[in-house]
Design an enzyme around this catalytic site. Structure first.
Site, PDB file in Angstrom:
ATOM      1  N   GLY A   1       0.812  -1.212   0.000  1.00 47.28           N
ATOM      2  CA  GLY A   1       0.000   0.000   0.000  1.00 47.28           C
ATOM      3  C   GLY A   1       0.846   1.264   0.000  1.00 47.28           C
TER       4      GLY A   1
ATOM      5  CG  HIS B   1       5.928  -3.326  -0.995  1.00 43.27           C
ATOM      6  ND1 HIS B   1       5.567  -4.638  -0.755  1.00 43.27           N
ATOM      7  CD2 HIS B   1       5.687  -3.092  -2.318  1.00 43.27           C
ATOM      8  CE1 HIS B   1       5.119  -5.168  -1.882  1.00 43.27           C
ATOM      9  NE2 HIS B   1       5.181  -4.265  -2.837  1.00 43.27           N
TER      10      HIS B   1
ATOM     11  CD  GLU C   1       7.160   1.482  -5.888  1.00 40.37           C
ATOM     12  OE1 GLU C   1       6.892   1.319  -7.088  1.00 40.37           O
ATOM     13  OE2 GLU C   1       6.450   1.042  -4.964  1.00 40.37           O
TER      14      GLU C   1
ATOM     15  CG  ASP D   1       5.219  -4.410  -8.287  1.00 30.66           C
ATOM     16  OD1 ASP D   1       4.915  -5.060  -7.265  1.00 30.66           O
ATOM     17  OD2 ASP D   1       5.030  -3.195  -8.384  1.00 30.66           O
TER      18      ASP D   1
END
Length: 359
Positions: free
Chosen positions: A110, A137, A140, A223
């Protein structure tokens, strides 16, 4: 996907697509609690997805995602759900080959910016202390520092991590790269997806090359195969086409994550020659050589088929050439004359395989 039946079918088709792309092992990510708004409990989501994965030939497992923009209590619920299904109901493999199955990991997904990993430390601690793998994650949409925060919390793999490249050219932050290397954290880099989300301007300027050459452990990934319309093999082709990375780099990336054996197939003379050179250089590789069925008519038209067959036969004598392929019959791009040549070539390849097998 808002029903158990649809979830099972989507999981099955996703695994079959990955298998068709050459994958031998795959992990699929899902945020099961998102389906509660559609009347599907998280438990039913996971059970349906695992049932779908089990129908496929592909060895696979599920990674449960907690959504980081939600309150910590929600990511803790996702963590407990992941632990409930840890190693259960997944695909145990075929032909007697066993692999951990069911839910195999936990992730934070998210909106990254504004929601650092530490915000969900309670959920991360739950799964880490239970021995479940962590892949978070980070780096990024937010800064390089988030990659290290995730690693310090126990993540051994990082989804993306490309903002570490910003620290490469900043002496005040270079220690972040050094620490990531020291921690042996692995970056799951997704170049095409990064271009689509704006994390990189293009494949050619993507920082994967700089990160790899800096000594970081990393590999390349899709991804999101569906939304970005890509495959894993296609991602490799894009990297070879647009960056300084070579096939040897991609093979070395695989080796860093424990790939101990891979098969490289040469289906025309240039790729067959490269295959033999590659298996001499990379101990993890074994190979196959052949002439693709559509290559045979082209060579025959130029009067080069006999010489090409002779060279393939010579290359096939290498002790680590384990298969004669890719060959067969493929009429999609050939007429009647080409079919006759394909038949001749295919019979010759079968005879070559028999000779190599001592039959």
């Amino acid at each position: 996907m808002a029903s158990p039946e649809a979830l099972e079918q989507v999981a099955f088709e996703a695994a079959e697509d990955a298998h068709a792309d050459g994958a031998l092992l795959a992990e699929f990510r899902i945020a099961p609690l998102l389906f509660e708004a559609h009347g599907v409990p998280g438990e039913a989501v996971i059970e349906a997805l695992l049932a779908g994965l089990k129908r496929s030939k592909l060895h696979s497992g599920l990674i449960v995602c907690g959504m980081r923009h939600l309150p910590p209590e929600e990511t803790q619920r996702a963590a407990r759900l992941a632990l409930r299904y840890q190693g259960k109901l997944g695909n145990p493999g075929h032909a007697g080959h066993q692999h951990p199955c069911g839910v195999v990991g936990f992730d934070l997904a998210g909106a990254e910016f504004g929601h650092p990993p530490a915000e969900h430390e309670a959920a991360i601690t739950l799964v880490r202390d239970a021995g479940m793998a962590l892949t978070l994650h980070a780096g990024e949409a937010d800064a390089a520092e988030r990659v290290l925060q995730a690693a310090r919390l126990g993540a051994t793999r990082i989804g993306h991590g490309v903002r570490l490249a910003d620290a490469l050219s900043d002496p005040a932050r270079r220690h972040l790269v050094d620490e990531a290397i020291a921690l042996d954290v692995h970056l799951e880099v997704c170049p095409t997806s990064n271009v689509h989300t704006g994390a990189a301007a293009s494949i050619a300027t993507h920082p994967i090359t700089a990160l790899w050459r800096a000594g970081l452990s990393l590999s390349y990934h899709t991804d999101n195969r569906l939304m970005s319309c890509i495959t894993h093999s296609g991602e490799a082709a894009e990297l070879l086409r647009h960056t300084p990375l070579k096939r040897a780099d991609l093979l070395a990336m695989a080796a860093t994550v424990g790939v101990t054996r891979a098969v490289q197939i040469g289906c025309d003379l240039p790729s067959a020659r490269w295959t033999v050179g590659a298996i001499d250089t990379h101990p993890a590789l074994v190979g196959g050589v052949a002439l693709h069925p559509n290559e045979a008519p082209r060579l025959a038209e130029r009067g080069q088929l006999a010489d090409a067959m002779a060279e393939i036969a010579s290359l096939a004598t290498h002790p680590r050439i384990r298969t004669i392929g890719e060959t067969g019959l493929d009429y999609f791009r050939t007429g009647d004359d080409g079919r006759a040549v394909q038949h001749e070539s295919f019979r010759w390849h079968i005879d070559l395989a028999k000779r190599r097998a001592g039959r």
